[in-house]
Design an enzyme around this catalytic site. Sequence first.
Site, PDB file in Angstrom:
ATOM      1  N   LYS A 198      -4.994  -3.764  -3.085  1.00  0.00           N
ATOM      2  CA  LYS A 198      -4.440  -4.725  -4.057  1.00  0.00           C
ATOM      3  C   LYS A 198      -3.677  -4.668  -5.122  1.00  0.00           C
ATOM      4  O   LYS A 198      -4.686  -4.983  -5.816  1.00  0.00           O
ATOM      5  CB  LYS A 198      -3.684  -5.769  -3.125  1.00  0.00           C
ATOM      6  CG  LYS A 198      -2.320  -6.769  -3.378  1.00  0.00           C
ATOM      7  CD  LYS A 198      -2.818  -7.828  -3.554  1.00  0.00           C
ATOM      8  CE  LYS A 198      -1.345  -8.695  -3.708  1.00  0.00           C
ATOM      9  NZ  LYS A 198      -1.453  -9.911  -3.213  1.00  0.00           N
ATOM     10  N   LYS A 251      -0.830  -1.645  -0.929  1.00  0.00           N
ATOM     11  CA  LYS A 251       0.204  -2.885  -1.906  1.00  0.00           C
ATOM     12  C   LYS A 251      -0.188  -2.945  -3.428  1.00  0.00           C
ATOM     13  O   LYS A 251      -0.690  -2.982  -3.506  1.00  0.00           O
ATOM     14  CB  LYS A 251      -0.302  -3.978  -1.686  1.00  0.00           C
ATOM     15  CG  LYS A 251       1.247  -4.730  -2.069  1.00  0.00           C
ATOM     16  CD  LYS A 251       0.953  -5.931  -0.871  1.00  0.00           C
ATOM     17  CE  LYS A 251       1.921  -7.586  -1.647  1.00  0.00           C
ATOM     18  NZ  LYS A 251       1.930  -8.525  -1.510  1.00  0.00           N
TER      19      LYS A 251
END
Length: 328
Positions: A198, A251
């Site tokens: 992320k 992400k």
Amino acid sequence: MDISSVLQGGYQHPLSRSWQAQRTLTKSMLMYPIFITDEPDAHVEIPSLPGQARWGVNKLEEFLGPLVKKGLRSVILFGVPLHCEKDDRGSPADDPNGPVILAVRKIRSLFPDLYIACDVCLCEYTSHGHCGVFRPDGSIDTTPSAARIAEVALAYARAGAHCVAPSDMMDGRIKAIKRALIDNGYGNRCTLMSYSAKFASALYGPFRDAAGSAPSFGDRKCYQLPPTAKGLARRAIKRDVAEGADIIMVKPALPYLDVIQDAKELAEDHPLACYQVSGEYAMVVAGARAGVYDLKTMAFETVESMIRAGCTLILTYFTPQFLDWLDE
């Protein structure tokens, strides 16, 4: 022309063109992110996230019912607490009367075949808006942060979540959650999907508007990954596999297709997810509204690039549209 130069004969027909894909998008590959507020009758549009809203638990049947009939298979829940007392450890996150736990129970009763994932983080519930617990000197204290995240994940599993998905990026939280699930009888009853890579992205703005999760000071660059950190992303993916993650996630998605491809190589035996985040979605919608391209065409192009890179699960706000488009 040499024989080896001729490729077009292999994709001259619409059907043969479809055969060139190693996999194609299906409804089961879509997971719909939804925002659940602690106002039971709420339906509040989110201006920076067109077509999306915050929902109260009493509105879930009318909201999700039509989508389930169209083939919606899974959702991921994000809590948006507006009327709770936040503190420095995110105590409301696992409140049995909080929005996420109430929503899990409600959805399980209404739609027993719908797969429910829960985002696990503290930022929506802490007074400071960060994803962990701080030391007195203002730095993140990773051990109690991971322990607190594990407590919240276990509470969601106990409420009936099929999957818990920690997005905090604290070191050691996958091992802590897996241990908590196993020790409490949920190791083989609840999937652990890790936001393994992320990145500290500029694409989260609309989400923070939706969830009210912007930090009250500083930023999250000391625990989310630097955008240039390919090596760190690879190490994080390998670490989370070793610590017991069942699904690996990258992400955002579109700017990090190379990392998705790396994740496919590093975790080849794991399902691979990516999150087409709020800013990615908003950009595609904005471009279509400006007449730059057709919305449906660009939505498919972006998601198909993620599938081509190796993903088998796509978290996207386009899920309701795809449920219609895939039937056309």
